[in-house]
Design a protein around this motif. Structure first.
Motif, PDB file in Angstrom:
ATOM      1  N   ARG A  36      48.750  31.205  47.854  1.00  0.00           N
ATOM      2  CA  ARG A  36      49.353  31.820  47.494  1.00  0.00           C
ATOM      3  C   ARG A  36      50.574  32.054  48.742  1.00  0.00           C
ATOM      4  N   GLN A  37      50.296  30.580  49.775  1.00  0.00           N
ATOM      5  CA  GLN A  37      51.190  30.062  50.560  1.00  0.00           C
ATOM      6  C   GLN A  37      52.655  29.931  49.661  1.00  0.00           C
ATOM      7  N   ALA A  38      52.270  29.086  48.467  1.00  0.00           N
ATOM      8  CA  ALA A  38      53.004  28.415  47.767  1.00  0.00           C
ATOM      9  C   ALA A  38      53.562  29.803  46.835  1.00  0.00           C
ATOM     10  N   GLY A  39      52.699  30.855  46.990  1.00  0.00           N
ATOM     11  CA  GLY A  39      52.659  32.036  46.001  1.00  0.00           C
ATOM     12  C   GLY A  39      52.727  32.019  44.097  1.00  0.00           C
ATOM     13  N   SER A  40      51.093  31.248  44.657  1.00  0.00           N
ATOM     14  CA  SER A  40      50.148  30.806  43.073  1.00  0.00           C
ATOM     15  C   SER A  40      49.442  30.742  43.168  1.00  0.00           C
ATOM     16  N   THR A  41      48.318  31.273  42.587  1.00  0.00           N
ATOM     17  CA  THR A  41      46.883  31.454  42.422  1.00  0.00           C
ATOM     18  C   THR A  41      46.443  30.436  41.807  1.00  0.00           C
ATOM     19  N   ILE A  42      45.592  29.316  42.480  1.00  0.00           N
ATOM     20  CA  ILE A  42      44.009  28.596  41.642  1.00  0.00           C
ATOM     21  C   ILE A  42      43.727  29.459  40.329  1.00  0.00           C
ATOM     22  N   PHE A  43      43.260  30.628  40.255  1.00  0.00           N
ATOM     23  CA  PHE A  43      42.682  31.279  39.252  1.00  0.00           C
ATOM     24  C   PHE A  43      43.967  31.385  38.038  1.00  0.00           C
ATOM     25  N   THR A  44      44.280  30.167  36.879  1.00  0.00           N
ATOM     26  CA  THR A  44      44.701  30.599  36.001  1.00  0.00           C
ATOM     27  C   THR A  44      44.208  30.143  34.687  1.00  0.00           C
ATOM     28  N   GLY A  45      42.769  29.580  34.601  1.00  0.00           N
ATOM     29  CA  GLY A  45      42.472  30.053  33.392  1.00  0.00           C
ATOM     30  C   GLY A  45      42.419  30.999  32.515  1.00  0.00           C
ATOM     31  N   ASP A  46      42.323  30.329  30.857  1.00  0.00           N
ATOM     32  CA  ASP A  46      42.960  31.496  29.479  1.00  0.00           C
ATOM     33  C   ASP A  46      41.348  32.789  30.214  1.00  0.00           C
ATOM     34  N   PRO A  47      42.082  33.797  30.163  1.00  0.00           N
ATOM     35  CA  PRO A  47      40.596  35.311  30.252  1.00  0.00           C
ATOM     36  C   PRO A  47      40.234  35.269  29.244  1.00  0.00           C
ATOM     37  N   ALA A  48      40.510  34.522  27.716  1.00  0.00           N
ATOM     38  CA  ALA A  48      40.090  34.659  27.018  1.00  0.00           C
ATOM     39  C   ALA A  48      38.638  33.647  26.699  1.00  0.00           C
ATOM     40  N   ARG A  49      38.668  32.597  27.705  1.00  0.00           N
ATOM     41  CA  ARG A  49      37.372  32.343  27.565  1.00  0.00           C
ATOM     42  C   ARG A  49      36.023  32.873  28.295  1.00  0.00           C
ATOM     43  N   GLN A  50      36.002  34.046  29.111  1.00  0.00           N
ATOM     44  CA  GLN A  50      35.290  34.518  30.061  1.00  0.00           C
ATOM     45  C   GLN A  50      34.060  34.542  29.354  1.00  0.00           C
ATOM     46  N   VAL A  51      33.001  34.882  30.072  1.00  0.00           N
ATOM     47  CA  VAL A  51      31.997  35.063  29.110  1.00  0.00           C
ATOM     48  C   VAL A  51      31.842  37.130  30.175  1.00  0.00           C
ATOM     49  N   THR A  52      31.947  37.845  28.883  1.00  0.00           N
ATOM     50  CA  THR A  52      32.135  39.198  28.895  1.00  0.00           C
ATOM     51  C   THR A  52      30.442  40.021  29.262  1.00  0.00           C
TER      52      THR A  52
END
Length: 380
Positions: free
Chosen positions: A200-216
């Motif tokens: 976040r300090q670099a204006g980014s995030t580690i949560f870059t995964g494809d949301p479609a791969r989430q089990v809902t």
């Protein structure tokens, strides 16, 4: 498992996204490693008997499947790839879980006092009183893997992990072990906070995964908690906290945040012969009596292997069929975690096939080994 959101002053051994993903893979491996022992004990119970034990073990086994799914969602959210088919993912029983204040082996056993003690060791609450107590030096001699006590070479360590003989070594520091599985998840949460703060300090995030791969939630229902869809820091911490508190109990408490009894205390009920009820203190259940008949169990041969079944070709064929079915079960789950969540529904049917295959094994005596029955070998 005692997990809390780390303070900024607490440091993490996890310094890169690759290290975080390695920890999460080990989380998948540890959650799965409990299933074969729990299932072996569950299906060793004779039909129509030990209903209390049946209910307790079955609930825990189903919740372990939920935990597996939650860890997979976190791994996918940070751009990792779950792999339940990797060599060594399924342990080579007896296996060693180098987490916890004491060393112990995890065996495939019929339901028994020894099996129950193993389950309690797996789920035992242990939160470090001080920061420097979160890790314990590995005693390789105590594990039976280094007669002179010296740490194995890096090549030997890789061989032990790939074979499933040892699970959960601290990534990058195999000479140490975590005080508990709860502290293991504490470390992952610290790593998530540390890396996300940096991003976040670099204006980014580690949560870059494809949301479609989430089990809902619509693809998984366990009755013991809902699937958490991981989209960022808060949901990742929530998912891992649920895994931890359903196991050991949040901060050693009997009940988790969803009012379910933690696994450690569920198993302890069988040892104490009494159910917990609201208002009870840990280790002191005061609810209705719980009945256990240790004799109403099929005497499964401990840690049985295919090689032990050479004198019973039909039973060996059934064991090979079981291993094939279990491999299909893991493959279905793996595909579900890699973008095809609807295949979790297929995995439910595979579980029924596994149950039937296990029953065919567990209810058959071994001709060459009087007094014991066959069992699943989990040689995948």
């Amino acid at each position: 498992m005692s997990v809390s959101v780390p303070e900024q002053s607490q440091t993490s051994k996890i310094q890169t996204i690759e290290e975080l993903r390695e920890y999460l893979y080990k989380g998948l491996q540890l959650e799965h490693a409990t299933l074969p022992p729990y299932l072996t004990a569950l299906y060793s119970l004779q039909p129509g008997k030990n209903s209390d034990a049946w209910h307790v073990i079955r609930v825990v086994a189903v919740e372990e499947m939920l935990h597996l799914t939650l860890v997979a969602n976190v791994l996918n959210a940070v751009g990792g790839t779950p792999d339940l088919t990797k060599s060594g993912f399924v342990p080579n029983y007896p296996t060693r879980l180098p987490c916890g204040p004491n060393y112990f082996e995890v065996h495939l056993l019929p339901f028994s006092p020894d099996a129950l003690d193993t389950f309690l060791n797996i789920e035992r609450p242990a939160q470090a009183a001080r920061e420097d107590e979160r890790f314990v030096p590995m005693d390789w001699a105590a594990l039976g893997l280094a007669p002179n006590g010296a740490p194995p070479s890096s090549e030997r360590l890789a061989e032990l992990e790939e074979s499933g003989t040892v699970l959960g070594l601290v990534p990058g520091e195999p000479t140490q072990r975590f005080l508990s599985i709860g502290e293991f998840y504490e470390e992952i949460i610290r790593g998530i906070n540390h890396l996300e703060d940096q991003a976040r300090q670099a204006g980014s995030t580690i949560f870059t995964g494809d949301p479609a791969r989430q089990v809902t939630p619509e693809y998984f229902y366990s009755g013991g908690g809902d699937v958490v869809v991981v989209t960022g820091r808060d949901s990742a911490v929530a998912a891992l906290t649920l895994v931890a508190e359903q196991g050991e109990g949040l901060h050693g408490g009997i009940y988790d945040s969803q009012d379910e009894i933690a696994h450690y205390y569920r198993f302890q009920q069988l040892k104490k012969g009494r159910y917990y009820q609201k208002g009870d203190e840990p280790d002191e259940p005061t609810g209705p009596e719980l009945n256990v008949d240790w004799s109403a169990v099929y005497p499964v041969k401990p840690d049985v292997k295919l090689a032990d079944l050479a004198g019973d070709p039909e039973i060996r064929a059934a064991a090979e069929e079981f291993n094939h079915s279990y491999g299909n079960f893991l493959t279905s789950i793996n595909l579900a975690y890699n973008g095809q969540p609807d295949l979790l529904l297929k995995a439910v049917w595979e579980m029924f096939r596994i149950r039937d295959s296990m029953n065919r094994l567990i209810r058959n005596p071994l001709t060459g080994d009087p007094g014991v029955h066959a069992g699943p070998t989990f040689e995948i």
